[in-house]
Motif scaffolding. Structure first.
Motif, PDB file in Angstrom:
ATOM      1  N   ILE A 315       0.830  -1.203   0.000  1.00  0.00           N
ATOM      2  CA  ILE A 315       0.000   0.000   0.000  1.00  0.00           C
ATOM      3  C   ILE A 315       0.865   1.254   0.000  1.00  0.00           C
ATOM      4  CG2 ILE A 315      -1.750   1.319   1.256  1.00  0.00           C
ATOM      5  CD1 ILE A 315      -2.884  -1.315   2.282  1.00  0.00           C
ATOM      6  N   LYS A 316       1.747   1.394   0.997  1.00  0.00           N
ATOM      7  CA  LYS A 316       2.524   2.632   1.100  1.00  0.00           C
ATOM      8  C   LYS A 316       3.512   2.787  -0.053  1.00  0.00           C
ATOM      9  CE  LYS A 316       5.308   5.432   4.237  1.00  0.00           C
ATOM     10  NZ  LYS A 316       6.051   5.519   5.515  1.00  0.00           N
ATOM     11  N   CYS A 317       4.237   1.723  -0.389  1.00  0.00           N
ATOM     12  CA  CYS A 317       5.208   1.836  -1.480  1.00  0.00           C
ATOM     13  C   CYS A 317       4.520   2.085  -2.818  1.00  0.00           C
ATOM     14  CB  CYS A 317       6.096   0.589  -1.545  1.00  0.00           C
ATOM     15  SG  CYS A 317       7.261   0.455  -0.168  1.00  0.00           S
ATOM     16  N   ARG A 318       3.308   1.564  -2.984  1.00  0.00           N
ATOM     17  CA  ARG A 318       2.529   1.872  -4.187  1.00  0.00           C
ATOM     18  C   ARG A 318       2.238   3.368  -4.262  1.00  0.00           C
ATOM     19  NH1 ARG A 318       0.198  -3.535  -4.312  1.00  0.00           N
ATOM     20  NH2 ARG A 318      -0.087  -4.179  -6.491  1.00  0.00           N
ATOM     21  N   ALA A 319       1.904   3.966  -3.118  1.00  0.00           N
ATOM     22  CA  ALA A 319       1.543   5.381  -3.084  1.00  0.00           C
ATOM     23  C   ALA A 319       2.758   6.284  -3.227  1.00  0.00           C
ATOM     24  CB  ALA A 319       0.794   5.703  -1.787  1.00  0.00           C
ATOM     25  N   SER A 320       3.869   5.899  -2.619  1.00  0.00           N
ATOM     26  CA  SER A 320       5.050   6.775  -2.582  1.00  0.00           C
ATOM     27  C   SER A 320       5.962   6.625  -3.788  1.00  0.00           C
ATOM     28  CB  SER A 320       5.869   6.490  -1.317  1.00  0.00           C
ATOM     29  OG  SER A 320       6.502   5.219  -1.399  1.00  0.00           O
ATOM     30  N   GLY A 321       5.985   5.427  -4.377  1.00  0.00           N
ATOM     31  CA  GLY A 321       6.939   5.139  -5.442  1.00  0.00           C
ATOM     32  C   GLY A 321       8.325   4.824  -4.935  1.00  0.00           C
ATOM     33  N   LEU A 322       8.510   4.804  -3.612  1.00  0.00           N
ATOM     34  CA  LEU A 322       9.814   4.485  -3.025  1.00  0.00           C
ATOM     35  C   LEU A 322       9.972   2.972  -2.892  1.00  0.00           C
ATOM     36  CD1 LEU A 322       9.996   7.195  -0.211  1.00  0.00           C
ATOM     37  CD2 LEU A 322      11.045   7.268  -2.485  1.00  0.00           C
ATOM     38  N   VAL A 323      11.211   2.506  -2.993  1.00  0.00           N
ATOM     39  CA  VAL A 323      11.511   1.078  -2.927  1.00  0.00           C
ATOM     40  C   VAL A 323      12.454   0.821  -1.757  1.00  0.00           C
ATOM     41  CG1 VAL A 323      12.582  -0.861  -4.138  1.00  0.00           C
ATOM     42  CG2 VAL A 323      11.192   0.778  -5.407  1.00  0.00           C
ATOM     43  N   PRO A 324      12.123  -0.102  -0.850  1.00  0.00           N
ATOM     44  CA  PRO A 324      12.975  -0.361   0.315  1.00  0.00           C
ATOM     45  C   PRO A 324      14.259  -1.093  -0.055  1.00  0.00           C
ATOM     46  CG  PRO A 324      11.157  -1.913   0.256  1.00  0.00           C
ATOM     47  CD  PRO A 324      10.903  -0.927  -0.847  1.00  0.00           C
ATOM     48  N   ASP A 325      15.298  -0.852   0.743  1.00  0.00           N
ATOM     49  CA  ASP A 325      16.602  -1.492   0.535  1.00  0.00           C
ATOM     50  C   ASP A 325      16.881  -2.609   1.532  1.00  0.00           C
ATOM     51  OD1 ASP A 325      17.896   0.268  -1.619  1.00  0.00           O
ATOM     52  OD2 ASP A 325      17.224   1.742  -0.154  1.00  0.00           O
ATOM     53  N   ALA A 326      16.178  -2.610   2.652  1.00  0.00           N
ATOM     54  CA  ALA A 326      16.355  -3.652   3.672  1.00  0.00           C
ATOM     55  C   ALA A 326      15.202  -3.575   4.654  1.00  0.00           C
ATOM     56  CB  ALA A 326      17.693  -3.479   4.409  1.00  0.00           C
ATOM     57  N   ALA A 327      15.004  -4.659   5.395  1.00  0.00           N
ATOM     58  CA  ALA A 327      13.959  -4.696   6.417  1.00  0.00           C
ATOM     59  C   ALA A 327      14.521  -5.320   7.685  1.00  0.00           C
ATOM     60  CB  ALA A 327      12.758  -5.495   5.931  1.00  0.00           C
ATOM     61  N   VAL A 328      14.087  -4.816   8.829  1.00  0.00           N
ATOM     62  CA  VAL A 328      14.478  -5.347  10.135  1.00  0.00           C
ATOM     63  C   VAL A 328      13.280  -6.064  10.742  1.00  0.00           C
ATOM     64  CG1 VAL A 328      15.222  -4.754  12.479  1.00  0.00           C
ATOM     65  CG2 VAL A 328      16.189  -3.537  10.503  1.00  0.00           C
ATOM     66  N   ILE A 329      13.511  -7.241  11.285  1.00  0.00           N
ATOM     67  CA  ILE A 329      12.472  -7.985  12.004  1.00  0.00           C
ATOM     68  C   ILE A 329      12.873  -8.037  13.477  1.00  0.00           C
ATOM     69  CG2 ILE A 329      11.231 -10.168  12.237  1.00  0.00           C
ATOM     70  CD1 ILE A 329      11.927 -10.770   9.331  1.00  0.00           C
ATOM     71  N   VAL A 330      12.148  -7.308  14.316  1.00  0.00           N
ATOM     72  CA  VAL A 330      12.453  -7.270  15.744  1.00  0.00           C
ATOM     73  C   VAL A 330      11.852  -8.496  16.418  1.00  0.00           C
ATOM     74  CG1 VAL A 330      12.201  -5.962  17.890  1.00  0.00           C
ATOM     75  CG2 VAL A 330      12.469  -4.748  15.704  1.00  0.00           C
ATOM     76  N   THR A 331      12.658  -9.142  17.235  1.00  0.00           N
ATOM     77  CA  THR A 331      12.149 -10.259  18.028  1.00  0.00           C
ATOM     78  C   THR A 331      12.737 -10.190  19.423  1.00  0.00           C
ATOM     79  OG1 THR A 331      11.770 -12.649  18.062  1.00  0.00           O
ATOM     80  CG2 THR A 331      13.969 -11.922  17.415  1.00  0.00           C
ATOM     81  N   THR A 332      12.131 -10.911  20.323  1.00  0.00           N
ATOM     82  CA  THR A 332      12.602 -10.995  21.703  1.00  0.00           C
ATOM     83  C   THR A 332      12.524 -12.441  22.161  1.00  0.00           C
ATOM     84  OG1 THR A 332      10.376 -10.602  22.560  1.00  0.00           O
ATOM     85  CG2 THR A 332      11.793  -8.665  22.290  1.00  0.00           C
ATOM     86  N   VAL A 333      13.206 -12.720  23.242  1.00  0.00           N
ATOM     87  CA  VAL A 333      13.147 -14.058  23.826  1.00  0.00           C
ATOM     88  C   VAL A 333      11.714 -14.394  24.217  1.00  0.00           C
ATOM     89  CG1 VAL A 333      13.842 -15.460  25.807  1.00  0.00           C
ATOM     90  CG2 VAL A 333      15.544 -14.060  24.608  1.00  0.00           C
ATOM     91  N   ARG A 334      11.017 -13.432  24.839  1.00  0.00           N
ATOM     92  CA  ARG A 334       9.660 -13.726  25.307  1.00  0.00           C
ATOM     93  C   ARG A 334       8.706 -13.960  24.135  1.00  0.00           C
ATOM     94  NH1 ARG A 334       8.361  -7.734  27.750  1.00  0.00           N
ATOM     95  NH2 ARG A 334       7.811  -6.697  25.779  1.00  0.00           N
ATOM     96  N   ALA A 335       8.926 -13.260  23.007  1.00  0.00           N
ATOM     97  CA  ALA A 335       8.061 -13.467  21.842  1.00  0.00           C
ATOM     98  C   ALA A 335       8.209 -14.881  21.308  1.00  0.00           C
ATOM     99  CB  ALA A 335       8.383 -12.458  20.749  1.00  0.00           C
TER     100      ALA A 335
END
Length: 539
Positions: A315-335
């Motif tokens: 949705i957002k990248c369609r609207a902005s035309g911007l393309v991401p270069d990387a993504a972070v996935i946050v996790t924790t021990v409790r998760a």
């Protein structure tokens, strides 16, 4: 020794003048509109004026399926932004503005935490420059115009039982979920049932977040569907002549807000769309400015990778035309104690479905052991992705430098970004694609009423819009009690709504509360001011 509270840490911060903050990333003073000492609006002219500068690496921060306590995604976003300065790089952070409903409810504020915060945190959490109030006013202006349209003869022919536009306010108030308006005499309006949603759930908020410019925002406001005629054709805000007044109210609100972190990293705070029924990301205009302000633009997508990140991509990248270069996935021990390693593996897969390289951020908490962190790192390694243990809560940017190094490496890899489905795909196909490929469902079961709604939307020409599936954030499935990465289930779609101005269709898969209530002991019981007017007990 007791660790200081977030508010105590925030109030001990050494803030720099915002002109200095803006200047550090190339935003000249004439593009700023100061709001007191600690916040400034950035003029929309910055988008064009900065356009010839180098493009920053674009990084989105997401997460595994959260626990009820949250996994520190905002804190990690802020910590990562701060960490780049320790590597000699310039970063800008882009975040949603907190809603005062959750701030005074159970969740508390959304400025980050510990030594990875946006400051002043009390200013951020207490209506900032009034953008939420502008959204509230614009939304309710259209509601007033709509009810006056009915009172004055209903020239559009709106079906009295097919009006979809409600009212909003930025307070948790369950008593307003269902109300009757127009009680009294004839001059008091047309009696009908309606209700209130929280401002973050307003389509106007989603429009504020997705518009690229003032003309784009004005056009989107005009496309808002307020209801339908008996023959199924849509009635828009433009048709009842309500969109112009809304745009006038929102002119100032479309400008993003500039703040800073505890370590003086620039932060663009703007818009706050709901993460369940909307796309849950900060604004396009903030990103169009931030992408030209340094080496990295770090933004956050609400909830887990199956929700906020999927909507960021589709949705957002369609609207902005911007393309991401990387993504972070946050996790924790409790998760992972709740959801297991398979949830992390599935969220890694969800990022890769879009051709983006993921990095796993292991957000360290007191009581975690080295062996637990090593076990998470082993899962990441088995999937072929980088990981890093982060201590930004207690150490600030210094505690996230290993993560910043991993993200920098990932962002240099060739990316093959792709949307999950084409615009031209039928709405049912789009829903099925997200359900089966991202959530892991075996298929989709659409209720008869939802089938009729989908047919109506496609007849009205809305079939080319992306989908934003409203489901629980506590599970990859539609059932909040199912942990891990559930299999052998089907996604039930009971209702489908249209945010035509924002530019998406949202199927509902469960009971989605668009107006939260207060708990037995909400934060509102304790938040107060001291004798000097300082806010106390804000968390």
């Amino acid at each position: 020794m007791t660790f200081p509270s977030d508010l105590e840490i925030a109030r001990s911060a050494s803030l720099k003048p915002l002109r200095t903050i803006a200047g550090s990333v190339g935003i000249p003073p004439h593009l700023l509109e100061p709001h007191g000492d600690d916040v400034a609006k950035v003029k929309l002219g910055a988008i064009e004026e900065l356009a010839d500068r180098p493009r920053a690496k674009y990084v989105v921060v997401s997460a595994v399926t959260p626990t009820s306590l949250g996994e520190g995604k905002t804190t990690t976003t802020v910590g990562l932004g701060q960490a780049f300065s320790h590597l000699g790089k310039k970063a800008t952070v882009a975040l949603r503005q907190p809603s005062m409903g959750p701030t005074f409810g159970i969740k508390g504020g959304a400025a980050g935490g510990g030594y990875a915060q946006v400051v002043p945190m009390d200013v951020l959490n207490m209506h900032l420059t009034g953008d939420f109030h502008a959204v509230t006013a614009a939304h309710n202006m259209l509601a007033a115009v709509l009810d006056n349209h009915l009172y004055q003869g209903n020239a559009s022919g709106l079906g009295p039982h097919d009006i979809s536009w409600r009212r909003v306010m930025d307070v948790n108030d369950r008593a307003l979920r269902h109300i009757v308006v127009g009680l009294g005499g004839r001059v008091d309006g047309v009696t009908r049932q309606t209700g209130f949603d929280i401002t973050a759930a307003s389509e106007v908020m989603a429009i504020l977040a997705l518009a690229r410019s003032l003309p784009d925002m004005r056009e989107r406001l005009g496309r808002i569907v307020v209801g339908y005629r008996p023959d199924g054709t849509a009635v828009t805000a433009e048709e009842i002549r309500g969109a112009g007044a809304m745009a006038a109210i929102l002119v100032h609100a479309l400008k993003p807000n500039l703040m800073q972190t505890l370590e003086n990293t620039p932060v663009l705070v703007h818009a706050g769309p709901f993460g369940n029924i909307a796309h849950g990301n900060s604004s396009v205009v903030a990103d169009l400015i931030g992408i030209r302000t340094g080496d990295y633009l770090v933004t956050e997508a609400g909830f887990a990778a199956d929700m906020g990140a999927e909507r960021f991509f589709n949705i957002k990248c369609r609207a902005s035309g911007l393309v991401p270069d990387a993504a972070v996935i946050v996790t924790t021990v409790r998760a992972l104690e709740v959801h297991g390693g398979e949830n992390l593996r599935k969220q890694i897969e969800n990022i890769r479905l879009h051709g983006v390289t993921p990095v796993v951020a292991i957000n360290a908490f007191p009581g975690d052991t080295h062996a637990e962190h090593a076990a998470i790192a082993e899962i990441a390694a088995s999937e072929g992705v980088r990981s890093a243990v982060c201590n930004h809560f207690t150490e600030g940017g210094k505690g996230a430098t290993e993560l910043a190094e991993a993200v920098a490496e990932a962002a240099e890899e060739p990316q093959g970004f792709r949307f999950l489905y084409p615009d031209a795909a039928p709405l049912r196909e789009k829903i099925s694609t997200v359900a089966t490929r991202v959530y892991g469902a075996d298929g989709v079961d659409i209720a008869p009423a939802a089938e009729a709604q989908l047919d109506r939307y496609e007849r009205n020409g809305f079939g080319n819009l992306p989908v934003c599936i409203a489901k629980t954030h506590m599970s990859l499935s539609s059932d909040p009690t199912r942990t891990g990465a559930p299999t052998g289930w089907r996604l039930p779609v009971r209702e489908v709504r249209a945010s035509v101005g924002a530019g998406f269709i949202y199927p509902l898969t469960g009971e989605m509360r668009t107006m939260p209530g207060l708990g037995a002991n909400p934060a509102a019981h304790d938040i107060d001011i001291d004798a000097d007017g300082n806010i106390v007990n804000l968390s």
